[in-house]
Write an enzyme that holds these catalytic residues in place. Structure first.
Site, PDB file in Angstrom:
ATOM      1  N   GLU A   1       0.985   3.972   1.767  1.00 17.69           N
ATOM      2  CA  GLU A   1       1.477   4.466   3.063  1.00 17.69           C
ATOM      3  C   GLU A   1       2.638   3.611   3.564  1.00 17.69           C
ATOM      4  OE1 GLU A   1      -1.641   3.656   2.178  1.00 17.69           O
ATOM      5  OE2 GLU A   1      -3.106   4.602   3.513  1.00 17.69           O
TER       6      GLU A   1
ATOM      7  N   HIS B   1       0.852  -1.190   0.000  1.00 19.11           N
ATOM      8  CA  HIS B   1       0.000   0.000   0.000  1.00 19.11           C
ATOM      9  C   HIS B   1       0.892   1.247   0.000  1.00 19.11           C
ATOM     10  CE1 HIS B   1      -3.886  -1.943   1.897  1.00 19.11           C
ATOM     11  NE2 HIS B   1      -3.427  -2.633   0.869  1.00 19.11           N
TER      12      HIS B   1
END
Lengths: 147, 147
Positions: free
Chosen positions: B48, B46
């Site tokens: 992040e 992901h």
């Protein structure tokens, strides 16, 4: 779990918080890892997350349907979230983590209906041995730092 | 956030769910990333989490004290957990995620006193634009798959 525990002991030998994890698919071990946060200088290098990443590489897919993850310590929110993200079928953990556990101790991210996937969970498997390796590690650390 | 949004648009161009994230320390951008789950075949890829890992590499430490993370979508449990694990000071997110958001939408992992670290959080920053890039992506996907 014996294999995950061996991984945890390997972590202790190199000064890492001793947590180990393995991923098993249809009875076959596909990935094993131990915590490498200090050595890798990587906040995400927990045993479970590393084992999931390795399993994905081995299997060539990010959806780990059919996989079981064994870990010596109740997963933290990051690792529990990674287990959800990877669609792992079943999680088996050893010692509970009253400070950071995300499988019931602090929060329960696997509660049915909460997220789009919820694995089956079995806790307290070889809990004493899994907890003991952590207790010994932190006890030795305290002796060293007060010496 | 404009920079994170550019990352999200890059993800869309390569067929990845368009989420982007950047890490800033003392006003300086140290890492930027977009979702690479499909291409990397990695459930943990992901935006992040990738940005946090890159920031740790750049800074040479896993504790990201002094860091702010900007992300176009409310972090999922894995990414919110990684933010806690990395001791990020502040999280700024764009669109809310009613299905998987772990900063208040489904659970709030950043609630003070819950874990050993809780970052400051600001949500709904450029929320419309951040949500729009996701809506356009999924709308185009539906058209393609029904064609």
């Amino acid at each position: 779990m014996a294999c995950a525990l061996r991984e945890a002991r390997r972590a202790a030998l190199i000064g890492e918080v001793p947590v180990g994890a393995v991923v098993v698919v249809r009875g076959e071990l596909v990935a094993r890892a131990h915590n490498r946060r200090e050595g890798d200088r990587d906040p995400t290098a927990h045993a479970e997350l590393l084992a999931l990443r390795d399993a994905s590489t081995v299997l060539g897919r990010w959806r780990l349907h059919g996989a079981e993850l064994y870990t010596t310590l109740e997963p933290c929110p990051m690792c529990a979230g990674a287990i959800i993200a990877a669609r792992v079928d079943r999680v088996v953990f050893g010692a509970r983590d009253p400070k950071a556990g995300a499988c019931g101790s602090v929060v329960d991210l696997f509660a049915p209906g909460r997220f789009n996937h919820h694995p089956a969970v079995i806790g307290d498997v070889m809990a004493h041995a899994c907890g003991q390796v952590l207790r010994e590690f932190f006890s030795a650390k305290r002796v060293t730092s007060s010496a």
